[in-house]
Write a protein that holds these residues in place. Structure first.
Motif, PDB file in Angstrom:
ATOM      1  N   GLY A 120      48.648  45.517  46.235  1.00 23.84           N
ATOM      2  CA  GLY A 120      49.241  44.839  45.747  1.00 23.84           C
ATOM      3  C   GLY A 120      47.564  45.004  44.269  1.00 23.84           C
ATOM      4  N   ARG A 121      48.207  44.715  43.782  1.00 20.96           N
ATOM      5  CA  ARG A 121      46.813  44.057  42.561  1.00 20.96           C
ATOM      6  C   ARG A 121      46.006  42.952  42.780  1.00 20.96           C
ATOM      7  N   ALA A 122      47.250  41.977  43.323  1.00 19.90           N
ATOM      8  CA  ALA A 122      46.507  40.646  44.003  1.00 19.90           C
ATOM      9  C   ALA A 122      44.976  41.008  45.422  1.00 19.90           C
ATOM     10  N   ASP A 123      46.129  42.328  46.163  1.00 21.12           N
ATOM     11  CA  ASP A 123      45.652  42.046  47.395  1.00 21.12           C
ATOM     12  C   ASP A 123      44.063  43.026  47.514  1.00 21.12           C
ATOM     13  N   MET A 124      44.086  43.652  46.148  1.00 20.22           N
ATOM     14  CA  MET A 124      42.965  44.730  45.827  1.00 20.22           C
ATOM     15  C   MET A 124      42.484  43.403  45.617  1.00 20.22           C
ATOM     16  N   ARG A 125      41.923  42.846  44.550  1.00 17.55           N
ATOM     17  CA  ARG A 125      41.285  41.237  44.110  1.00 17.55           C
ATOM     18  C   ARG A 125      40.988  41.339  45.028  1.00 17.55           C
ATOM     19  N   LEU A 126      41.269  41.404  46.238  1.00 14.72           N
ATOM     20  CA  LEU A 126      40.904  40.171  47.336  1.00 14.72           C
ATOM     21  C   LEU A 126      39.824  40.673  48.187  1.00 14.72           C
ATOM     22  N   MET A 127      40.458  42.237  47.972  1.00 13.32           N
ATOM     23  CA  MET A 127      39.434  43.407  48.667  1.00 13.32           C
ATOM     24  C   MET A 127      38.324  43.168  47.816  1.00 13.32           C
ATOM     25  N   GLY A 128      38.255  43.569  46.500  1.00 12.87           N
ATOM     26  CA  GLY A 128      37.238  44.162  46.195  1.00 12.87           C
ATOM     27  C   GLY A 128      36.250  42.603  45.950  1.00 12.87           C
ATOM     28  N   GLU A 129      36.467  41.356  46.004  1.00 19.48           N
ATOM     29  CA  GLU A 129      35.377  40.333  46.676  1.00 19.48           C
ATOM     30  C   GLU A 129      34.926  40.483  48.076  1.00 19.48           C
ATOM     31  N   ILE A 130      35.685  40.491  48.267  1.00 16.17           N
ATOM     32  CA  ILE A 130      35.270  40.316  50.070  1.00 16.17           C
ATOM     33  C   ILE A 130      34.616  41.350  49.796  1.00 16.17           C
ATOM     34  N   PHE A 131      34.459  42.708  49.520  1.00 20.52           N
ATOM     35  CA  PHE A 131      33.362  43.774  49.972  1.00 20.52           C
ATOM     36  C   PHE A 131      32.157  43.458  48.742  1.00 20.52           C
ATOM     37  N   LEU A 132      32.715  42.531  48.116  1.00 22.90           N
ATOM     38  CA  LEU A 132      30.966  42.004  47.313  1.00 22.90           C
ATOM     39  C   LEU A 132      29.747  40.668  47.708  1.00 22.90           C
ATOM     40  N   TYR A 133      31.295  40.095  48.439  1.00 19.53           N
ATOM     41  CA  TYR A 133      30.550  38.678  49.301  1.00 19.53           C
ATOM     42  C   TYR A 133      29.728  40.087  50.528  1.00 19.53           C
ATOM     43  N   LEU A 134      30.438  40.446  51.346  1.00 23.26           N
ATOM     44  CA  LEU A 134      30.047  41.659  52.367  1.00 23.26           C
ATOM     45  C   LEU A 134      28.635  41.823  51.686  1.00 23.26           C
ATOM     46  N   GLY A 169      44.224  51.923  30.837  1.00 27.86           N
ATOM     47  CA  GLY A 169      45.588  51.433  31.632  1.00 27.86           C
ATOM     48  C   GLY A 169      44.520  50.373  33.141  1.00 27.86           C
ATOM     49  N   ARG A 170      45.507  49.100  32.543  1.00 31.60           N
ATOM     50  CA  ARG A 170      45.178  48.425  33.206  1.00 31.60           C
ATOM     51  C   ARG A 170      45.026  48.835  35.848  1.00 31.60           C
ATOM     52  N   ASP A 171      45.627  48.990  35.671  1.00 26.64           N
ATOM     53  CA  ASP A 171      46.357  49.637  36.894  1.00 26.64           C
ATOM     54  C   ASP A 171      44.774  50.447  37.313  1.00 26.64           C
ATOM     55  N   ALA A 172      44.414  51.537  36.180  1.00 28.32           N
ATOM     56  CA  ALA A 172      43.244  53.165  36.219  1.00 28.32           C
ATOM     57  C   ALA A 172      42.297  51.585  36.582  1.00 28.32           C
ATOM     58  N   ARG A 173      41.985  50.288  35.322  1.00 21.85           N
ATOM     59  CA  ARG A 173      41.037  49.968  35.607  1.00 21.85           C
ATOM     60  C   ARG A 173      40.906  49.057  36.951  1.00 21.85           C
ATOM     61  N   GLU A 174      41.623  48.649  37.748  1.00 26.24           N
ATOM     62  CA  GLU A 174      41.091  47.542  38.643  1.00 26.24           C
ATOM     63  C   GLU A 174      41.373  48.108  39.808  1.00 26.24           C
ATOM     64  N   ALA A 175      41.547  49.546  39.597  1.00 18.88           N
ATOM     65  CA  ALA A 175      41.490  50.443  40.957  1.00 18.88           C
ATOM     66  C   ALA A 175      39.866  50.886  41.260  1.00 18.88           C
ATOM     67  N   LEU A 176      39.473  51.438  40.053  1.00 16.58           N
ATOM     68  CA  LEU A 176      37.785  51.588  39.327  1.00 16.58           C
ATOM     69  C   LEU A 176      37.336  51.211  40.306  1.00 16.58           C
ATOM     70  N   ALA A 177      37.312  49.026  39.350  1.00 14.30           N
ATOM     71  CA  ALA A 177      36.737  47.935  40.244  1.00 14.30           C
ATOM     72  C   ALA A 177      36.820  47.705  40.931  1.00 14.30           C
ATOM     73  N   TYR A 178      37.766  48.297  42.222  1.00 14.02           N
ATOM     74  CA  TYR A 178      38.034  47.916  43.988  1.00 14.02           C
ATOM     75  C   TYR A 178      36.698  49.251  44.325  1.00 14.02           C
ATOM     76  N   TRP A 179      36.760  50.132  43.962  1.00 11.58           N
ATOM     77  CA  TRP A 179      36.052  51.515  44.487  1.00 11.58           C
ATOM     78  C   TRP A 179      34.605  51.418  44.448  1.00 11.58           C
ATOM     79  N   LEU A 180      34.408  50.739  42.935  1.00 13.91           N
ATOM     80  CA  LEU A 180      33.563  50.126  42.449  1.00 13.91           C
ATOM     81  C   LEU A 180      32.442  49.345  43.791  1.00 13.91           C
ATOM     82  N   ALA A 181      33.149  48.181  43.729  1.00 19.60           N
ATOM     83  CA  ALA A 181      33.155  47.191  45.449  1.00 19.60           C
ATOM     84  C   ALA A 181      32.825  47.956  46.430  1.00 19.60           C
ATOM     85  N   LEU A 182      33.848  48.192  46.380  1.00 17.29           N
ATOM     86  CA  LEU A 182      33.740  49.263  48.258  1.00 17.29           C
ATOM     87  C   LEU A 182      32.871  50.249  47.732  1.00 17.29           C
TER      88      LEU A 182
END
Ligand SMILES: Nc1ncnc2c1ncn2[C@@H]1O[C@H](COP(=O)(O)OP(=O)(O)OP(=O)(O)O)[C@@H](O)[C@H]1O
Ligand SMILES: [Mg+2]
Lengths: 242, 344
Positions: free
Chosen positions: B34-48, B160-173
């Motif tokens: 979900g969107r919230a989980d992806m945000r959390l994981m993105g934050e985890i990757f950046l802290y890592l 679109g918002r979903d594509a942007r969230e996915a992009l931010a997630y992939w960048l962090a990963l």
């Protein structure tokens, strides 16, 4: 034979304690020089000045024709001088092999398979192969001294400076150490060896200097120097505490 | 008798396979999370990533900086300045910010490398404060109260918002993997060997030919550049920046130090474990307010008393385990081991 190392009026004092008193002398390429003198005479300090971990207050030092007085220690090592420390300075958290590898990759500038070959060869020659995977911090004092020699050799030096590496060895160990150093010398490496175990020293060197209070009080052929009265007095003093 | 030198072990090979599987699973998150989980994981990757970089700096190069927020904030502000003032697309602004961070780090290093030990740490913090005060002077970016990323800049990133969230997630990963991969490559290289040597014994290191200043300088500038890049990524997700948020010593340095120290400073595995512990604590106790901070403090104290080398340091001391194969092993050093080797 050209001059490899030259000191010109090198002076250094710690407060009132003069550890190098206007020392001027030189070492020829390929020569093996022994250094003796009583405790606190300034022998180790001489090595510190030559290798760049201590700066002279005045005077110049030349190596292979270049004025290296202002060079940092690392640069002097890469230019071809390596030392062993009287008080061993291992990289305690790394293995014996990795200690050697630091010297081969940094000091000798070797890479990959060549660096590996240098290290394995030196560890075999110095008898450290069985300890290759041991953490250097876990070695005994004698093993640490051997590691000092091994690391210095891994930098593939033109000038090897050895600071009291024979102390505490059995006769057999001492004999094989002498043989190792002779072999190194046979490859054309110049050597300066500070040693209280005089019979080991005399088996290798072809010239001897005697240091006292930071001054050279004798310089010449080993047999002549060992026969002189002034040296015998100091030497007898040494004998008592070896 | 002949020897050969190996670096990987069965454990590290297994860890590599497992790591690859986890990576594939994580890369597919936009399809299963979900969107919230992806945000959390993105934050985890950046802290890592931040933790891995700080570990490289403090744990390997011995440069204990408490001012890395200087670069996180710089990255955030560079992103906003480049997109708002210079019209650079956000995706280009991120690597440019990294480059800028590395450039800025050069004179900063020349300055603070004159300081030793605790003075060095204080110096890094002072620099970060100077950056923060400087950012508050930039009225084009909202001065002391900060500014938001304009909607058109955000919209231009992806459709679109979903594509942007996915992009931010992939960048962090992607950045986390790149940072860990780079740290691993450095530690396996000559530079890494030199770092570990000078950490153990500076006198021997310089006597064996290691240029200490240069070695530390390279690490400082590289980590600064990457920390700046991560700062830009962090604020691409947050969409809003202010001097206090960008240059927060709590968010970008204190928590990061906590992560590294808990996990195990001076090991590559440490920051990974530390990040997991930190986020496990935060997610279970975030609602409890100050209790959460007290819990962090208690965990830190217990680990420092019980396992000063951190969780991974404790595991490694007990088992000799190494997931990232950095150390060297000489095979065939004794006749017995040769025999074992033949059997295997
Ligand atoms: N960092 C220092 N600060 C002050 N004095 C020092 C320092 N290093 C050495 N000394 C002094 O300088 C003198 C010479 O020391 P050095 O280590 O060179 O002697 P040495 O000839 O190697 O002696 P040994 O045979 O005991 O190894 C000694 O009196 C020592 O106490
Ligand atoms: Mg001495």
């Amino acid at each position: 034979m050209g001059e490899l190392l030259k000191l010109e009026a090198v002076r250094r004092a710690y407060g009132a304690v003069v550890v190098a008193d206007a020392q001027s002398w030189s070492l020829a390429e390929g020569e093996a020089l022994g250094v003796i003198g009583p405790n606190g005479a300034g022998k180790t300090s001489m090595f510190n000045l030559i290798t760049g971990t201590l700066n002279p207050q005045s005077g110049r030092i030349y190596f292979a024709g270049q004025d290296i007085t202002d060079w940092p220690a690392a640069r002097r090592c890469r230019a071809g001088m390596a030392r062993s420390f009287q008080v061993p300075q291992p990289f305690g958290g790394m293995t014996v092999y990795e200690n050697a590898l630091v010297a081969a990759t940094q000091g000798a500038g070797a890479r990959g398979a060549r660096a590996e070959a240098i290290c394995l060869d030196v560890l075999a020659r110095t008898g450290l192969m069985p300890k290759a995977n041991a953490r250097a911090g876990s070695l005994t004092l004698l093993e640490r001294k051997r590691l000092e020699l091994a690391r210095a050799l891994c930098t593939q030096p033109r000038l090897l400076l050895l600071d009291e590496i024979a102390g505490g060895l059995t006769d057999g160990e001492c004999h094989s150490l002498v043989q190792t150093i002779r072999d190194v010398r046979a490859t054309g490496v110049s050597i300066i060896w500070i040693e209280h175990v005089v019979h080991a020293l005399l088996a290798v060197v072809d010239r001897l200097i005697v240091v006292d209070f930071g001054r050279l009080i004798a310089d010449g052929a080993p047999q002549a120097i060992m026969a002189s009265r002034e040296v015998r007095e100091i030497y007898l003093g040494l004998d008592a505490d070896v | 008798m002949s020897q050969r030198v190996t670096r990987s072990s069965r454990l590290s090979q297994g860890a590599a396979v497992l790591g690859l599987l986890v990576l594939i699973l994580l890369a597919a998150a936009p399809w299963w999370a979900g969107r919230a989980d992806m945000r959390l994981m993105g934050e985890i990757f950046l802290y890592l990533s931040l933790a891995t970089l700080w570990n490289l700096l403090a744990g390997y190069a011995g440069l204990v900086s408490v001012g890395q927020q200087a670069y996180v904030g710089l990255g955030g502000y560079a992103l906003f300045a480049l997109t708002i003032l210079a019209g650079v697309p956000a995706l280009w602004a991120i690597p440019l910010a990294g480059l800028l961070g590395a450039l800025v780090a050069v004179p900063v290093a020349a300055l603070i490398f004159r300081l030793r030990g605790a003075y060095f740490a204080i110096g890094t913090w002072v620099i970060a404060e100077v950056f923060r005060l400087g950012a508050a002077q930039v009225s084009a970016l909202g001065g002391g109260s900060g500014t938001s990323l304009p909607a058109d800049v955000v919209r231009a990133m992806a459709s679109g918002r979903d594509a942007r969230e996915a992009l931010a997630y992939w960048l962090a990963l992607g950045v986390a993997m790149a940072v860990i991969g780079l740290a691993f490559a450095i530690l396996r290289s000559r530079l890494g060997l030199a770092l570990m040597a000078l950490r153990d014994n500076e006198l021997a290191a310089r006597s064996l030919g290691i240029n200490i200043w240069r070695t530390k300088f390279i690490v400082y500038v590289a980590t600064a550049g990457l920390t700046t890049l991560i700062g830009a990524l962090i604020f691409v997700q947050k969409l809003r920046i202010s001097p206090d948020a960008g240059f927060s010593v709590n968010d970008w340095t204190a928590f990061v130090i906590f992560i590294v120290v808990i996990g195990g400073i001076g090991t590559l595995e440490g920051p990974i474990i530390g990040t997991l512990v930190f986020f496990a604590l935060r997610e279970t106790m975030a609602d409890m307010g100050s209790v959460y901070l007290i819990a962090l403090g208690v965990v830190a104290i217990v680990v420092m008393l019980r396992a000063p080398a951190g969780i991974w340091g404790l595991i490694r001391a007990r088992t000799g385990a190494e997931l990232f194969p950095i150390s060297h092993r000489v095979r065939g050093t004794t006749t017995k081991e040769t025999a074992d080797g033949k059997k295997a």
